[in-house]
Design a protein around this motif. Structure first.
Motif: not given
Ligand SMILES: [Zn+2]
Lengths: 85, 201
Positions: A54-59, B6-19, B26-28, B69-72
């Motif tokens: 429900m929080h939506g995306q960050a800007s 967009v599902p979190d791309d865990i492999q890319a996150l572990r590699r330190g990928d900026d995008s 953006r998602a969390h 990831l959200r819980t972590w």
């Protein structure tokens, strides 16, 4: 006979799988005959699924503020990693 | 069509990928801000979440994926929040309030509905979240909610933490935690129900 008010109070535990067999049975029986409570439990379940999103995306400005802070922290820490926690 | 989540791309996150990392933010970020606000208050929430992101960025290469990831991320926010409270010698107090049950006026004395819920037009989570005005109503309600109720909603329902963990991290009994969560959820239910009936908050 279970009352509607009690159904509302127990719906959380029902959906979390925390009711005993006997409690679950009593609740199921009530829901079969009471359409109001049937509707309550069904819609409540959908609502709970919506809550994590429900929080939506960050800007973009929020995102870039975080990215800048992360980059600055990287620089000031040198190559260190692994915080506790 | 663009996917909403967009599902979190865990492999890319572990590699330190900026995008991948900015997609994660953006998602969390908003949810983590809400969690921090419920624990430390709105003035310090931003700082807490900023520090949490810095910690998360460093710890990601070692993320094992045993929890979502959200819980972590929520756990890291709680740690940062507790550190800030300790520094400022404050305590989290998740007390029960004296409010009556949000749906109390919807029942007759005998315990049957006097005003049963209406049928929601589009009850699916997507359907609920797509309605812009309803989403605004919900955020306003969250801001007005007592902090202990909101904390439980953010930690348990939005963050995915178990009751045990919440009770260990913050001083609260399991039964109070359940009561607070129940009240928070039924407040949301009442709001959505009212919105579905009248088209207003
Ligand atoms: Zn009923």
């Amino acid at each position: 006979m279970l009352k509607c008010r009690e159904v509302v109070h127990q719906a959380d535990a029902l959906l979390a799988g925390e009711l005993s067999g006997r409690e679950r049975f009593a609740l199921r029986m009530h829901i079969i005959i009471c359409r109001h409570c049937r509707r309550y439990v069904k819609q409540f379940r959908h609502l709970l699924r919506a809550i994590p999103r429900m929080h939506g995306q960050a800007s973009e400005s929020e995102v870039s503020r975080v990215m800048t802070a992360v980059k600055n922290a990287d620089k000031s820490m040198g190559g260190q990693s692994n915080p506790s926690g | 069509m663009r996917a909403e989540v967009v599902p979190d791309d865990i492999q890319a996150l572990r590699r330190g990928d900026d995008s991948a990392f900015s997609a994660l933010v953006r998602a969390h970020h908003r949810a983590l801000l809400a969690t921090a606000t419920a624990i430390v208050g709105i003035d310090d929430a931003e700082e807490v979440v900023q520090n949490a992101w810095i910690k998360a960025h460093k710890a990601l290469p070692g993320f094992e994926g045993r929890s979502a990831l959200r819980t972590w991320l929520t756990r890291i926010v709680i740690n940062e929040a507790r550190m800030l409270l300790r520094k400022s010698r404050r305590e989290v107090s998740l007390q029960l309030d004296e409010d009556q049950h949000p749906l109390a006026d919807r029942f007759r004395e005998g315990g049957h509905w006097s005003k049963p819920p209406v049928t929601w037009h589009d009850e699916s989570p997507d359907g609920l979240l797509m309605q812009r005005e309803l989403a605004d109503c919900l955020s306003r309600l969250l801001l007005a909610m007592p902090a202990p109720q909101r904390a439980m909603l953010e930690l348990r329902d939005a963050g995915g933490l178990e009751f045990d963990e919440i009770c260990n991290e913050l001083t609260i009994t399991a039964s109070n935690a359940r009561v607070l969560l129940h009240r928070a959820r039924t407040q949301l239910f009442k709001l959505v129900d009212h919105y579905q009936e009248t088209g207003e908050c």
